[in-house]
Write a protein that holds these residues in place. Structure first.
Motif, PDB file in Angstrom:
ATOM      1  N   VAL A  70       7.528 -75.061   5.814  1.00  0.00           N
ATOM      2  CA  VAL A  70       7.616 -76.610   5.506  1.00  0.00           C
ATOM      3  C   VAL A  70       6.354 -77.193   4.509  1.00  0.00           C
ATOM      4  O   VAL A  70       6.590 -77.841   3.784  1.00  0.00           O
ATOM      5  CB  VAL A  70       7.644 -77.278   6.946  1.00  0.00           C
ATOM      6  N   GLU A  71       5.212 -76.476   5.247  1.00  0.00           N
ATOM      7  CA  GLU A  71       4.187 -77.216   4.322  1.00  0.00           C
ATOM      8  C   GLU A  71       4.085 -76.526   2.910  1.00  0.00           C
ATOM      9  O   GLU A  71       3.859 -77.319   2.035  1.00  0.00           O
ATOM     10  CB  GLU A  71       2.863 -76.544   5.055  1.00  0.00           C
ATOM     11  N   ASP A  72       4.701 -75.534   2.661  1.00  0.00           N
ATOM     12  CA  ASP A  72       4.697 -74.993   1.233  1.00  0.00           C
ATOM     13  C   ASP A  72       5.716 -75.833   0.395  1.00  0.00           C
ATOM     14  O   ASP A  72       5.545 -75.824  -0.798  1.00  0.00           O
ATOM     15  CB  ASP A  72       5.042 -73.516   1.188  1.00  0.00           C
ATOM     16  N   GLN A  73       6.505 -76.591   1.182  1.00  0.00           N
ATOM     17  CA  GLN A  73       7.645 -77.705   0.519  1.00  0.00           C
ATOM     18  C   GLN A  73       6.824 -78.904   0.205  1.00  0.00           C
ATOM     19  O   GLN A  73       7.511 -79.766  -0.174  1.00  0.00           O
ATOM     20  CB  GLN A  73       8.931 -77.527   1.287  1.00  0.00           C
ATOM     21  N   GLY A  74       5.525 -78.945   0.620  1.00  0.00           N
ATOM     22  CA  GLY A  74       4.833 -80.111   0.387  1.00  0.00           C
ATOM     23  C   GLY A  74       4.730 -81.170   1.443  1.00  0.00           C
ATOM     24  O   GLY A  74       4.561 -82.221   1.637  1.00  0.00           O
ATOM     25  N   ILE A  75       4.991 -80.755   2.755  1.00  0.00           N
ATOM     26  CA  ILE A  75       5.289 -81.565   3.839  1.00  0.00           C
ATOM     27  C   ILE A  75       4.456 -80.891   4.925  1.00  0.00           C
ATOM     28  O   ILE A  75       5.034 -80.214   5.941  1.00  0.00           O
ATOM     29  CB  ILE A  75       6.974 -81.739   4.357  1.00  0.00           C
ATOM     30  N   HIS A 100      13.578 -83.208   8.068  1.00  0.00           N
ATOM     31  CA  HIS A 100      14.338 -82.509   9.193  1.00  0.00           C
ATOM     32  C   HIS A 100      14.873 -81.290   8.485  1.00  0.00           C
ATOM     33  O   HIS A 100      15.119 -80.170   9.080  1.00  0.00           O
ATOM     34  CB  HIS A 100      15.182 -83.337   9.771  1.00  0.00           C
ATOM     35  N   PHE A 101      15.426 -81.374   7.164  1.00  0.00           N
ATOM     36  CA  PHE A 101      16.191 -80.225   6.413  1.00  0.00           C
ATOM     37  C   PHE A 101      15.250 -79.205   6.345  1.00  0.00           C
ATOM     38  O   PHE A 101      15.685 -78.099   6.455  1.00  0.00           O
ATOM     39  CB  PHE A 101      16.846 -80.905   5.241  1.00  0.00           C
ATOM     40  N   GLU A 102      13.885 -79.459   5.881  1.00  0.00           N
ATOM     41  CA  GLU A 102      13.140 -78.708   5.412  1.00  0.00           C
ATOM     42  C   GLU A 102      12.805 -77.624   6.925  1.00  0.00           C
ATOM     43  O   GLU A 102      12.480 -76.447   6.856  1.00  0.00           O
ATOM     44  CB  GLU A 102      11.679 -78.921   4.860  1.00  0.00           C
ATOM     45  N   VAL A 103      12.760 -78.432   7.568  1.00  0.00           N
ATOM     46  CA  VAL A 103      12.333 -77.801   9.139  1.00  0.00           C
ATOM     47  C   VAL A 103      13.606 -76.784   9.685  1.00  0.00           C
ATOM     48  O   VAL A 103      13.483 -75.803  10.049  1.00  0.00           O
ATOM     49  CB  VAL A 103      12.276 -78.804  10.350  1.00  0.00           C
ATOM     50  N   ILE A 104      14.652 -77.412   9.374  1.00  0.00           N
ATOM     51  CA  ILE A 104      16.059 -76.473   9.901  1.00  0.00           C
ATOM     52  C   ILE A 104      15.906 -75.270   8.964  1.00  0.00           C
ATOM     53  O   ILE A 104      16.075 -74.330   9.594  1.00  0.00           O
ATOM     54  CB  ILE A 104      17.415 -77.334   9.393  1.00  0.00           C
ATOM     55  N   ARG A 105      15.743 -75.356   7.467  1.00  0.00           N
ATOM     56  CA  ARG A 105      15.815 -74.357   6.799  1.00  0.00           C
ATOM     57  C   ARG A 105      14.761 -73.188   7.188  1.00  0.00           C
ATOM     58  O   ARG A 105      14.885 -72.033   7.270  1.00  0.00           O
ATOM     59  CB  ARG A 105      15.549 -74.736   5.490  1.00  0.00           C
ATOM     60  N   ALA A 106      13.630 -73.843   7.576  1.00  0.00           N
ATOM     61  CA  ALA A 106      12.504 -72.980   8.085  1.00  0.00           C
ATOM     62  C   ALA A 106      12.485 -72.318   9.021  1.00  0.00           C
ATOM     63  O   ALA A 106      12.156 -71.044   9.379  1.00  0.00           O
ATOM     64  CB  ALA A 106      11.117 -73.614   7.787  1.00  0.00           C
ATOM     65  N   LEU A 107      13.211 -72.898  10.245  1.00  0.00           N
ATOM     66  CA  LEU A 107      13.189 -72.430  11.586  1.00  0.00           C
ATOM     67  C   LEU A 107      14.622 -71.337  11.591  1.00  0.00           C
ATOM     68  O   LEU A 107      14.139 -70.275  12.232  1.00  0.00           O
ATOM     69  CB  LEU A 107      13.823 -73.631  12.324  1.00  0.00           C
ATOM     70  N   LEU A 109     -15.063 -70.871   3.048  1.00  0.00           N
ATOM     71  CA  LEU A 109     -14.111 -70.878   2.259  1.00  0.00           C
ATOM     72  C   LEU A 109     -13.028 -72.104   2.708  1.00  0.00           C
ATOM     73  O   LEU A 109     -12.697 -72.091   3.708  1.00  0.00           O
ATOM     74  CB  LEU A 109     -13.089 -69.582   2.385  1.00  0.00           C
ATOM     75  N   PHE A 110     -12.698 -72.623   1.644  1.00  0.00           N
ATOM     76  CA  PHE A 110     -11.660 -73.925   1.763  1.00  0.00           C
ATOM     77  C   PHE A 110     -10.080 -73.576   1.498  1.00  0.00           C
ATOM     78  O   PHE A 110     -10.116 -72.509   0.608  1.00  0.00           O
ATOM     79  CB  PHE A 110     -12.064 -74.963   1.148  1.00  0.00           C
ATOM     80  N   PHE A 111      -9.314 -73.861   2.029  1.00  0.00           N
ATOM     81  CA  PHE A 111      -7.751 -73.625   1.616  1.00  0.00           C
ATOM     82  C   PHE A 111      -6.961 -75.083   1.691  1.00  0.00           C
ATOM     83  O   PHE A 111      -7.317 -75.719   2.485  1.00  0.00           O
ATOM     84  CB  PHE A 111      -7.139 -72.439   2.567  1.00  0.00           C
ATOM     85  N   GLU A 112      -6.083 -74.914   0.806  1.00  0.00           N
ATOM     86  CA  GLU A 112      -5.066 -76.112   0.887  1.00  0.00           C
ATOM     87  C   GLU A 112      -3.909 -76.227   1.825  1.00  0.00           C
ATOM     88  O   GLU A 112      -3.692 -76.826   2.498  1.00  0.00           O
ATOM     89  CB  GLU A 112      -4.865 -76.556  -0.410  1.00  0.00           C
ATOM     90  N   ARG A 113      -3.314 -75.008   1.488  1.00  0.00           N
ATOM     91  CA  ARG A 113      -2.108 -74.555   2.396  1.00  0.00           C
ATOM     92  C   ARG A 113      -2.375 -73.723   3.395  1.00  0.00           C
ATOM     93  O   ARG A 113      -2.860 -72.618   3.133  1.00  0.00           O
ATOM     94  CB  ARG A 113      -0.762 -74.254   1.415  1.00  0.00           C
ATOM     95  N   THR A 114      -1.765 -73.720   4.643  1.00  0.00           N
ATOM     96  CA  THR A 114      -1.812 -72.714   5.648  1.00  0.00           C
ATOM     97  C   THR A 114      -1.479 -71.178   5.199  1.00  0.00           C
ATOM     98  O   THR A 114      -2.296 -70.350   5.808  1.00  0.00           O
ATOM     99  CB  THR A 114      -1.123 -73.274   6.929  1.00  0.00           C
ATOM    100  N   ASN A 115      -0.607 -71.277   4.520  1.00  0.00           N
ATOM    101  CA  ASN A 115       0.097 -69.900   4.013  1.00  0.00           C
ATOM    102  C   ASN A 115      -1.160 -69.408   3.245  1.00  0.00           C
ATOM    103  O   ASN A 115      -0.995 -68.021   3.002  1.00  0.00           O
ATOM    104  CB  ASN A 115       1.047 -70.014   3.339  1.00  0.00           C
ATOM    105  N   ASP A 116      -2.316 -69.932   2.626  1.00  0.00           N
ATOM    106  CA  ASP A 116      -3.136 -69.329   1.806  1.00  0.00           C
ATOM    107  C   ASP A 116      -4.116 -68.631   2.732  1.00  0.00           C
ATOM    108  O   ASP A 116      -4.593 -67.721   2.038  1.00  0.00           O
ATOM    109  CB  ASP A 116      -4.001 -70.594   1.103  1.00  0.00           C
ATOM    110  N   VAL A 117      -4.083 -68.797   3.980  1.00  0.00           N
ATOM    111  CA  VAL A 117      -5.234 -68.052   4.747  1.00  0.00           C
ATOM    112  C   VAL A 117      -4.371 -66.469   4.932  1.00  0.00           C
ATOM    113  O   VAL A 117      -5.486 -65.605   5.110  1.00  0.00           O
ATOM    114  CB  VAL A 117      -4.954 -68.901   6.254  1.00  0.00           C
ATOM    115  N   ARG A 118      -3.295 -66.373   4.582  1.00  0.00           N
ATOM    116  CA  ARG A 118      -2.880 -65.048   4.414  1.00  0.00           C
ATOM    117  C   ARG A 118      -3.678 -64.183   3.444  1.00  0.00           C
ATOM    118  O   ARG A 118      -4.118 -63.018   3.801  1.00  0.00           O
ATOM    119  CB  ARG A 118      -1.434 -64.884   4.273  1.00  0.00           C
ATOM    120  N   GLU A 119      -3.864 -64.874   2.399  1.00  0.00           N
ATOM    121  CA  GLU A 119      -4.702 -64.049   1.242  1.00  0.00           C
ATOM    122  C   GLU A 119      -6.378 -63.986   1.695  1.00  0.00           C
ATOM    123  O   GLU A 119      -6.739 -62.931   1.393  1.00  0.00           O
ATOM    124  CB  GLU A 119      -4.605 -64.829  -0.009  1.00  0.00           C
ATOM    125  N   ILE A 120      -6.578 -65.015   2.066  1.00  0.00           N
ATOM    126  CA  ILE A 120      -8.070 -64.994   2.819  1.00  0.00           C
ATOM    127  C   ILE A 120      -8.241 -63.874   3.807  1.00  0.00           C
ATOM    128  O   ILE A 120      -9.189 -63.215   3.795  1.00  0.00           O
ATOM    129  CB  ILE A 120      -8.373 -66.386   3.544  1.00  0.00           C
TER     130      ILE A 120
END
Lengths: 360, 184
Positions: A254-259, A320-327, B167-178
């Motif tokens: 979800v965070e990767d989608q900017g939220i 909510h949709f991004e949460v649904i998709r990711a869940l 190390l700073f990261f912006e998105r939590t998924n970036d921590v995988r690479e770290i």
């Protein structure tokens, strides 16, 4: 003799009258225009007949693929003022096609709360949106079951069943999200919670999402100079302990989608909430999502509950949709049980085209 | 924005010796992951470690006495105070700080490196979280921090004052690479 006949006629009339009233009336029924993905509709009372012909009954939509997979229950409107949850459920019913597994959707979970306007007075009861076939009405209800439908005065304090813990003031006895897992012979609100639990048990639901809203995280300086700290619940996914890892993984996506959203574990100390009680009482892994609703900011004079520039309904439904998709993806990774969806708009698509583009 | 550029410039300078001139792994597995403050961040770190297929154990509330350090390669402490989490564990911030201090002191005795992580960003900053971080800094060998948790320069100041790599990261998924860069 004539007197005897008169009494008999009166008795028959009374019996007929009683029969009519015992049939009751349909619950409050806002507009839903199902899309091709909907394969069936039943009533919640099909799982618990005690709520049939009462204002607590509500419609349950099935979107089935016919292919093996997980069963996901999605519901909005546990708190009828939290309009993004209900709107997300409606858009889901009107647009999505399930191609693996099945999804069960309840858009107006507490019908009674939808039948009355919000006690905060922050929004009109009925909000018009231009849909694909013309004007559509979205309903902004109250947080709780109406006092009239509950049928009894609020107690001084609300004590949760079956734990016996004091949950809060008496009006919380009409808060569906303090009533789980419900009570078979309880108040109408407790019976509604019980009916949802029965649906979960009888349909063997694997995981569920209960979509909510809260006040926004805006920090503002009030006219008197006081600082109002923003609400902390918005952008939160609450997970039953059994689903915490699934939720954690989902939120990365979800965070990767900017939220960016916060992860929270259901507390054992706060009873009656869906994410805690459903997970405790059944094998269903339970989640609850919170989007930010300007209508729940008590500091706002005239909140725009649909068109707020920072928190428009499209962003909130999209969250909510991004949460649904990711869940769904995360659940499949952890359990191997999949659900495939077509036609679920992204948050960006909702913002680009508007919610009306997804209302039939 | 200007500040972010400065931070990334600092980052870039630090990354050169860490990831360019040397070849990893820089830290050993298995990893012992625990929370400092009982927020869900430690569990999120555990999920990330699993995603990168790192050998690790995740324990929320174990005390130093309950941990066998002989098999541990690195300790990761994820800092973030949660009133709900602390309440569920039946402890307060002071007790939690004492618990994690016990763990990092034991790690230091065994010459096991300690990585301190702020995973949950700005929403998980506050007096209790900062108190926890400050208590752990003397035992910290490496910092991993979500960028928006450093809007006030709190972690940059720690990095500069204590000369702890960060190390700073912006998105939590970036921590995988770290994690891949540090452990694989």
């Amino acid at each position: 003799m004539k007197r005897f006949q008169f009494i008999m006629v009166l008795c028959v009339l009374l019996l007929i009258g009683q029969g009519i009233f015992s049939q009751g009336a349909l619950p409050f029924l806002p507009d839903v225009r199902p899309g091709y993905g909907v394969t069936g509709m039943v009533w919640l009372s099909d799982y618990f007949p005690s709520i049939r012909n009462t204002p607590m009954d509500t419609r349950v939509y099935f979107l089935e693929s016919g292919k093996e997979g997980a069963t996901f229950l999605l519901f909005g409107g546990v708190h009828p003022r939290e309009i993004a949850g209900t709107s997300a459920a409606i858009v889901f019913i009107e647009n999505v096609i399930v191609t693996r597994g099945r999804v069960i959707v309840i858009p107006f979970t507490n019908s009674s709360g939808f039948s009355i306007p919000d006690e905060l007075g922050s929004s009109s009861h009925f909000l018009e949106v231009e849909g694909k076939s013309g004007p559509r009405i979205l309903v902004y209800g109250d947080r709780r079951t109406s006092l009239e439908d509950q049928g009894v005065e609020d107690p001084e304090l609300y004590i949760h069943y079956p734990t016996g813990s004091v949950v809060g003031a008496g009006d919380e006895s009409r808060n569906l999200n303090r009533a789980f897992p419900g009570k078979i012979d309880g108040t109408p609100t407790q019976q509604l919670a019980y009916a949802i639990m029965e649906l979960i048990r009888q349909e063997n639901v694997d995981f569920n999402l209960d979509m909510h809203e809260s006040d926004t995280p805006e920090q503002v300086t009030l006219p008197g100079g006081q600082i109002h700290q923003g609400g902390r619940l918005a952008y939160m996914l609450v997970c039953h302990p059994s689903g915490l890892e699934i939720g954690a993984l989902a939120l990365f996506e979800v965070e990767d989608q900017g939220i960016p959203m916060k992860l929270e574990e259901s507390s054992i100390d706060f009873r009656g909430l869906s994410h805690r009680e459903i997970g405790d009482a059944t094998h269903c892994i339970s989640f609850l999502s919170e989007s930010p609703n300007p209508g729940q900011d008590r500091w706002r004079d005239q909140p725009l509950v649909l068109d707020d520039p920072k928190y428009p309904i499209e962003h909130r439904v999209g969250m909510h949709f991004e949460v649904i998709r990711a869940l769904i993806e995360s659940f499949a990774l952890f359990t191997g049980k999949e659900i495939h969806l077509e036609g679920l708009p992204s948050e960006k698509e909702l913002i680009t085209f508007g919610i009306g583009a997804y209302l039939n | 924005m200007k500040k972010a550029v400065v931070i990334f410039a600092v980052l870039a300078l630090m990354l050169v010796p860490i990831f360019a001139e040397e070849v990893g792994p820089f830290y050993d597995q298995p990893i012992f992951i625990t929370s400092a403050g009982q927020s869900p961040g430690a569990l999120q770190m555990s999920v990330l470690a699993r995603a990168v297929q790192l050998t690790h154990v995740f324990e929320r509330v174990l005390s130093a006495e309950e941990i066998d350090m002989s098999d541990i390669g690195t300790v990761i402490i994820v800092a973030g105070a949660s009133g709900k989490g602390l309440g569920a564990a039946g402890i307060d911030t002071e007790v939690e700080i004492a618990r994690v201090l016990g763990i990092v002191e034991k790690a230091k005795e065994s010459e096991i490196p300690v990585i301190l992580v702020q995973l949950e960003g700005a929403p998980r900053r506050g007096p209790s979280s900062d108190q926890i971080v400050e208590a752990l800094i003397p035992f910290t060998d490496f910092l991993i921090v979500k960028l928006d948790a450093d809007e006030d320069g709190f972690f940059t100041d720690i990095h500069e004052e204590h000369e702890i790599p960060i190390l700073f990261f912006e998105r939590t998924n970036d921590v995988r690479e770290i994690l891949r860069n540090l452990f694989l």
